[in-house]
Design an enzyme around this catalytic site. Structure first.
Site, PDB file in Angstrom:
ATOM      1  N   ASN A  89     -69.495  41.982 -30.574  1.00  0.00           N
ATOM      2  CA  ASN A  89     -69.305  43.242 -29.844  1.00  0.00           C
ATOM      3  C   ASN A  89     -67.884  43.786 -29.981  1.00  0.00           C
ATOM      4  O   ASN A  89     -67.468  44.657 -29.223  1.00  0.00           O
ATOM      5  CB  ASN A  89     -69.668  43.056 -28.364  1.00  0.00           C
ATOM      6  CG  ASN A  89     -71.168  42.900 -28.190  1.00  0.00           C
ATOM      7  OD1 ASN A  89     -71.934  43.363 -29.032  1.00  0.00           O
ATOM      8  ND2 ASN A  89     -71.592  42.244 -27.127  1.00  0.00           N
ATOM      9  N   ASP A 114     -70.208  40.807 -21.836  1.00  0.00           N
ATOM     10  CA  ASP A 114     -70.707  40.290 -23.117  1.00  0.00           C
ATOM     11  C   ASP A 114     -69.639  40.412 -24.207  1.00  0.00           C
ATOM     12  O   ASP A 114     -69.914  40.838 -25.326  1.00  0.00           O
ATOM     13  CB  ASP A 114     -71.985  41.034 -23.526  1.00  0.00           C
ATOM     14  CG  ASP A 114     -72.851  40.199 -24.470  1.00  0.00           C
ATOM     15  OD1 ASP A 114     -72.622  38.974 -24.559  1.00  0.00           O
ATOM     16  OD2 ASP A 114     -73.752  40.768 -25.119  1.00  0.00           O
ATOM     17  N   ASP A 122     -70.876  47.922 -27.096  1.00  0.00           N
ATOM     18  CA  ASP A 122     -72.053  47.341 -26.430  1.00  0.00           C
ATOM     19  C   ASP A 122     -71.817  47.079 -24.937  1.00  0.00           C
ATOM     20  O   ASP A 122     -71.558  45.940 -24.527  1.00  0.00           O
ATOM     21  CB  ASP A 122     -72.508  46.059 -27.151  1.00  0.00           C
ATOM     22  CG  ASP A 122     -73.976  45.780 -26.860  1.00  0.00           C
ATOM     23  OD1 ASP A 122     -74.503  46.398 -25.908  1.00  0.00           O
ATOM     24  OD2 ASP A 122     -74.582  44.961 -27.557  1.00  0.00           O
ATOM     25  N   LYS A 159     -67.691  39.189 -27.074  1.00  0.00           N
ATOM     26  CA  LYS A 159     -67.897  38.191 -28.148  1.00  0.00           C
ATOM     27  C   LYS A 159     -67.609  38.894 -29.469  1.00  0.00           C
ATOM     28  O   LYS A 159     -67.599  40.137 -29.525  1.00  0.00           O
ATOM     29  CB  LYS A 159     -69.322  37.628 -28.112  1.00  0.00           C
ATOM     30  CG  LYS A 159     -70.413  38.679 -28.217  1.00  0.00           C
ATOM     31  CD  LYS A 159     -71.780  38.035 -28.191  1.00  0.00           C
ATOM     32  CE  LYS A 159     -72.876  39.083 -28.225  1.00  0.00           C
ATOM     33  NZ  LYS A 159     -74.216  38.531 -28.238  1.00  0.00           N
ATOM     34  N   THR A 166     -74.008  35.857 -23.261  1.00  0.00           N
ATOM     35  CA  THR A 166     -74.375  35.019 -24.420  1.00  0.00           C
ATOM     36  C   THR A 166     -73.929  33.594 -24.099  1.00  0.00           C
ATOM     37  O   THR A 166     -72.766  33.392 -23.709  1.00  0.00           O
ATOM     38  CB  THR A 166     -73.659  35.563 -25.680  1.00  0.00           C
ATOM     39  OG1 THR A 166     -73.992  36.949 -25.798  1.00  0.00           O
ATOM     40  CG2 THR A 166     -74.081  34.822 -26.933  1.00  0.00           C
TER      41      THR A 166
END
Ligand code: ADP
Length: 394
Positions: free
Chosen positions: A156, A151, A169, A153, A189
């Site tokens: 994070n 994840d 995260d 992105k 995501t």
């Protein structure tokens, strides 16, 4: 959704985590997650500041409660395994009660890279280089330790007091090992999902995916940092997912016109559909984008050196005269195509952010400058003309 135990900014009951309160002084709220509240806190013994992530692990549904508790514990195990790197969030302490888990994390006063990007619209290549180098170093480190983040992105990626990156995260992270060499779950995501991850969740005969998905996400992040909009986006999610699976994205004009081929080359190598051909995080760190202008250290290139010297001299003369020679902008271009001019483009984008508080999509025929065009509406002009004619004939 505000967790039921943390409503109205109240601190969770002191009895549930006496130990946490014995060691830390909780301060203001820094942010909220889906089932957590993050507060600044001070370690009583040392006076050091930290961020306490207070996770509500209770739920009305006991089956969900145990799954969530398990997932949180798994996240802690992975975070411990991944920590010990400058650019991965440090887990300082953990306290667990029946209803809450307290994660005492390194404090990142500048918050999410996402919010920083929203405030500045786009990042220069220099700043992008600084951020991406640290992100890729962290990603290479976790990959070396058999961990996939899944994840990556801007939300994070946190920024510490010196604007250094801290990856956080690890809620979707997984460990790859001999028992589980490839993964199949559809997690992450949408805009950052890698093609092989989507294919693995759609087709039985696909081989699954591995750590390469993080490098793809890094490619999406780097693209977004440089121009302020993502490479894959469509109002209809299925169309966006198809574009991802086919690796269909563009270096659109005019935003990409001023960006070097070296930056584009690295993005192209990270956004390669075939994971076997995609650059790895370690290889990406060796890319010319992170090493000057791509000159080979071993061989001296006289022609390139001469060219560089000319550019330097011209730049110095230009800088000296800059005060007297403002950039030539013809009014014709300003009126017809304001979005083509870099300074105006940046101003338009910044205004769009301030008005809408989020990115405004730039489609094929869409121009953010159009948001601020102040042309009289055709029907108003028409009404005015009719009125003029009526007055003349009266
Ligand atoms: P969740 O995983 O439950 O969504 P997050 O970890 O995203 O929660 O945290 C929620 C918010 O708290 C983040 O958006 C960020 O603004 C803030 N935050 C989280 N960790 C830190 C930290 N270490 N330092 C400063 N702020 C933080």
């Amino acid at each position: 959704m505000v967790p039921k135990h943390i409503q109205d900014d109240e601190l969770p009951g002191k009895d549930v985590a006496k130990e946490f309160y014995a060691h830390y002084e909780p301060k203001e709220i820094l942010g909220r997650g889906v089932s957590s509240t993050v507060r600044r806190c001070i370690e009583k013994d040392t006076g050091r500041e930290f961020a306490a992530k207070i996770i509500d692990v209770s739920s009305t549904d006991s089956a969900n409660e145990s799954t969530f508790l398990e997932a949180t514990r798994r996240e802690i195990v992975i975070l411990r395994k991944a920590s010990g790197h400058n650019h991965i969030i440090e887990l300082h302490d953990v306290f667990e009660s029946t209803t809450f888990i307290f994660l005492v994390l390194e404090l990142c006063p500048h918050g999410e890279l996402f919010d920083y990007l929203t405030s500045v619209v786009t990042l220069s290549e220099k700043k992008t280089r600084h951020i991406m180098k640290q992100v890729l170093e962290a990603v290479a480190f976790i990959h070396d330790h058999g961990v996939v983040h899944r994840d990556i992105k801007p939300e994070n990626i946190l920024l510490d007091e010196k604007f250094n990156v801290k990856i956080t995260d690890f809620g979707f992270a997984a460990e790859l090992g001999p028992t589980e060499p490839r993964l199949r779950d559809l997690l992450g995501t949408p805009g950052y999902l890698a093609p092989e991850l989507l294919k693995a969740s759609m087709y039985e005969n696909e081989p699954g995916y591995g750590h390469e998905v993080d490098v793809w996400a890094c490619g999406v992040v780097m693209y977004t940092l440089l121009v302020g909009f993502p490479p894959f986006w469509h109002r209809k999610q299925m169309i966006m997912l198809r574009a991802i699976m086919e690796g269909r994205y563009e270096f659109k004009s005019p935003e990409w016109d001023d960006i070097t081929e070296t930056a584009k080359d690295l993005i192209t190598k990270m956004l390669t559909v075939d994971p076997a051909k995609r650059i790895t995080a370690r290889q990406a760190l060796q890319h010319a984008f992170f090493h000057g202008v791509g000159q080979s250290k071993q061989s001296f290139n006289a022609r390139r050196a001469f060219h560089l010297a000319c550019i330097t001299v011209r730049a110095m003369i230009r800088i000296q005269r800059l005060r007297f020679t403002p950039e030539m902008i013809t009014t014709d271009i300003v009126i017809r195509e304001p979005y083509r001019i870099r300074t105006l483009r940046k101003a338009v984008d910044a205004c769009a952010f301030r008005v809408y508080n989020h990115w405004v999509k730039r489609g094929e025929v869409q121009n953010r400058a159009a948001l601020f065009e102040n042309r009289a509406k055709c029907d108003l002009i028409l009404q005015k003309e009719i009125r003029k004619e009526q007055q003349a004939s009266a």
